[in-house]
Design a protein around this motif. Structure first.
Motif, mmCIF file in Angstrom:
data_model
loop_
_atom_site.group_PDB
_atom_site.id
_atom_site.type_symbol
_atom_site.label_atom_id
_atom_site.label_comp_id
_atom_site.label_asym_id
_atom_site.label_seq_id
_atom_site.Cartn_x
_atom_site.Cartn_y
_atom_site.Cartn_z
ATOM 1 N N PRO A 76 5.786 -25.228 14.266
ATOM 2 C CA PRO A 76 4.785 -26.014 14.844
ATOM 3 C C PRO A 76 3.323 -25.534 14.048
ATOM 4 N N ILE A 77 3.312 -24.273 13.420
ATOM 5 C CA ILE A 77 2.217 -23.702 12.699
ATOM 6 C C ILE A 77 2.340 -24.464 11.272
ATOM 7 N N PHE A 181 3.584 -15.197 17.006
ATOM 8 C CA PHE A 181 3.008 -16.541 17.032
ATOM 9 C C PHE A 181 1.482 -17.050 17.637
ATOM 10 N N ASP A 182 0.980 -16.080 18.564
ATOM 11 C CA ASP A 182 -0.439 -16.035 18.846
ATOM 12 C C ASP A 182 -1.278 -15.592 17.719
ATOM 13 N N ARG A 183 -0.580 -14.526 16.812
ATOM 14 C CA ARG A 183 -1.194 -14.043 15.754
ATOM 15 C C ARG A 183 -1.496 -15.290 14.545
ATOM 16 N N TRP A 184 -0.429 -16.140 14.580
ATOM 17 C CA TRP A 184 -0.396 -17.464 13.564
ATOM 18 C C TRP A 184 -1.612 -18.237 14.226
ATOM 19 N N ARG A 185 -1.666 -18.388 15.221
ATOM 20 C CA ARG A 185 -2.570 -19.402 15.875
ATOM 21 C C ARG A 185 -3.954 -18.750 15.534
ATOM 22 N N GLU A 186 -4.304 -17.405 15.634
ATOM 23 C CA GLU A 186 -5.598 -16.997 15.289
ATOM 24 C C GLU A 186 -5.764 -17.116 13.481
ATOM 25 N N VAL A 187 -4.611 -17.021 13.002
ATOM 26 C CA VAL A 187 -4.738 -17.190 11.561
ATOM 27 C C VAL A 187 -5.322 -18.567 11.213
ATOM 28 N N LEU A 188 -4.882 -19.553 11.869
ATOM 29 C CA LEU A 188 -5.216 -20.884 11.840
ATOM 30 C C LEU A 188 -6.620 -21.180 12.063
ATOM 31 N N SER A 190 -8.994 -18.966 12.114
ATOM 32 C CA SER A 190 -9.730 -18.395 10.982
ATOM 33 C C SER A 190 -9.920 -19.268 9.572
ATOM 34 N N ALA A 191 -8.921 -20.279 9.658
ATOM 35 C CA ALA A 191 -9.019 -21.223 8.322
ATOM 36 C C ALA A 191 -9.767 -22.583 8.860
ATOM 37 N N GLY A 192 -10.431 -22.563 9.882
ATOM 38 C CA GLY A 192 -11.083 -23.762 10.358
ATOM 39 C C GLY A 192 -10.038 -24.894 10.920
ATOM 40 N N ILE A 193 -8.841 -24.197 11.257
ATOM 41 C CA ILE A 193 -7.729 -25.459 11.932
ATOM 42 C C ILE A 193 -7.690 -25.211 13.360
ATOM 43 N N ASP A 194 -7.673 -26.177 14.157
ATOM 44 C CA ASP A 194 -7.622 -26.070 15.661
ATOM 45 C C ASP A 194 -5.901 -25.944 15.780
ATOM 46 N N PRO A 195 -5.385 -24.796 16.468
ATOM 47 C CA PRO A 195 -4.010 -24.529 16.552
ATOM 48 C C PRO A 195 -3.420 -25.532 17.408
ATOM 49 N N GLY A 196 -4.313 -26.252 18.257
ATOM 50 C CA GLY A 196 -3.477 -27.118 19.019
ATOM 51 C C GLY A 196 -2.799 -26.430 20.396
ATOM 52 N N PRO A 197 -2.112 -27.147 21.117
ATOM 53 C CA PRO A 197 -1.316 -26.758 22.225
ATOM 54 C C PRO A 197 -0.258 -25.816 21.734
ATOM 55 N N VAL A 198 0.280 -24.929 22.851
ATOM 56 C CA VAL A 198 1.318 -24.173 22.552
ATOM 57 C C VAL A 198 2.499 -24.743 22.840
ATOM 58 N N ALA A 199 3.408 -25.067 21.849
ATOM 59 C CA ALA A 199 4.568 -26.028 22.009
ATOM 60 C C ALA A 199 5.490 -25.772 20.937
ATOM 61 N N ALA A 200 6.740 -25.732 21.032
ATOM 62 C CA ALA A 200 7.768 -25.947 20.389
ATOM 63 C C ALA A 200 7.836 -26.943 19.556
ATOM 64 N N TRP A 201 8.329 -27.029 18.431
ATOM 65 C CA TRP A 201 8.462 -28.393 17.616
ATOM 66 C C TRP A 201 9.227 -27.875 16.433
ATOM 67 N N LEU A 202 10.348 -28.944 16.333
ATOM 68 C CA LEU A 202 11.357 -29.010 14.997
ATOM 69 C C LEU A 202 11.316 -30.347 14.496
ATOM 70 N N PRO A 203 11.329 -30.388 13.081
ATOM 71 C CA PRO A 203 11.410 -31.478 12.335
ATOM 72 C C PRO A 203 12.799 -32.136 12.640
ATOM 73 N N ILE A 204 12.976 -33.407 12.890
ATOM 74 C CA ILE A 204 14.444 -33.994 13.321
ATOM 75 C C ILE A 204 14.340 -35.519 12.224
ATOM 76 N N ALA A 205 15.196 -35.182 11.663
ATOM 77 C CA ALA A 205 15.283 -36.607 10.455
ATOM 78 C C ALA A 205 15.723 -37.713 11.329
ATOM 79 N N THR A 206 15.140 -38.742 11.046
ATOM 80 C CA THR A 206 15.307 -40.005 11.766
ATOM 81 C C THR A 206 16.665 -40.765 11.125
ATOM 82 N N ALA A 207 17.728 -41.003 12.102
ATOM 83 C CA ALA A 207 18.921 -41.795 11.384
ATOM 84 C C ALA A 207 18.522 -42.766 10.518
ATOM 85 N N GLU A 208 19.316 -43.048 9.597
ATOM 86 C CA GLU A 208 19.114 -44.375 8.686
ATOM 87 C C GLU A 208 19.627 -45.537 9.629
#
Length: 208
Positions: A76-77, A181-188, A190-208
């Motif tokens: 998600p980061i 994970f919380d530290r990574w959100r702080e890193v974001l 610091s770079a001017g990126i809104d970390p967004g909600p705390v939520a898991a996410w994985l990329p799932i390829a769309t079936a052809e």
């Protein structure tokens, strides 16, 4: 901040940059920084070619080499970074064994290299320098990734620690207290990126 140093510049300029880096780095890295910088400078001056090539010229580079559990947490980061740099080319630099994990991500290119071996690290560094990236996000924050950042030639280096080689970072030092994970959100942030909600996410390829 001085402009990135090219391998074709006089060796004395390279030496001064390496010494300046060493003075700012933790004691454990000082000798490695200077030696690695001088070896890299000599090879760059000879114009040696690596096995990695650029098919595009990405603007944003993300480091995440492993391990698998950390990569799953970093998903998600990486997504927030990609969303914040919409319209720019984005590349993830990872290890060979984790390349397939990132392969299905839309809008992200992948480059991988072996996690071990000085030769692999040097080839990866040459690939990074040829890419002329605008910004690096170091989500690994290891000695290896710090060395790659230090000699990347990239001006904007986002990382976990408030010290060289990172030019963008949280103000408070990271001492391993709390979840990464919380530290990574702080890193974001610091770079001017809104970390967004705390939520898991994985990329799932769309079936052809």
């Amino acid at each position: 901040q001085p402009a990135p140093v090219s391998g074709a510049r006089p060796l004395v300029d390279q030496w001064r940059r390496g010494v300046a880096a060493a003075e700012c780095a933790p004691c454990l890295l000082r000798i490695l920084l200077v030696v690695f910088f001088l070896v890299g400078t000599a090879a760059a001056a000879r114009g040696t070619a690596g096995r990695y090539t650029h098919t595009t010229m990405p603007g944003i580079l993300i480091f995440k080499f492993g391990a698998l559990g950390d990569i799953l947490m970093a998903a998600p980061i990486v997504r927030r970074i990609a969303e914040s740099h919409a319209g720019e080319s984005i590349c993830v630099l990872t290890s060979d064994e984790h390349r397939d994990f990132f392969a299905g991500w839309p809008g992200i290119s992948i480059q991988s290299f072996p996690r071990r071996g000085a030769g692999a690290m040097w080839r990866a560094l040459r690939w990074i320098r040829r890419g002329r990236f605008r910004r690096i996000y170091d989500l690994q924050s290891s000695d290896r990734s710090a060395l790659l950042c230090a000699f990347s030639g990239v001006r904007e280096r986002v990382g976990n620690h408030p010290r060289f080689p990172y030019s963008i970072h949280p103000s408070a030092p990271w001492r391993g207290v709390g979840h990464i994970f919380d530290r990574w959100r702080e890193v974001l942030a610091s770079a001017g990126i809104d970390p967004g909600p705390v939520a898991a996410w994985l990329p799932i390829a769309t079936a052809e």
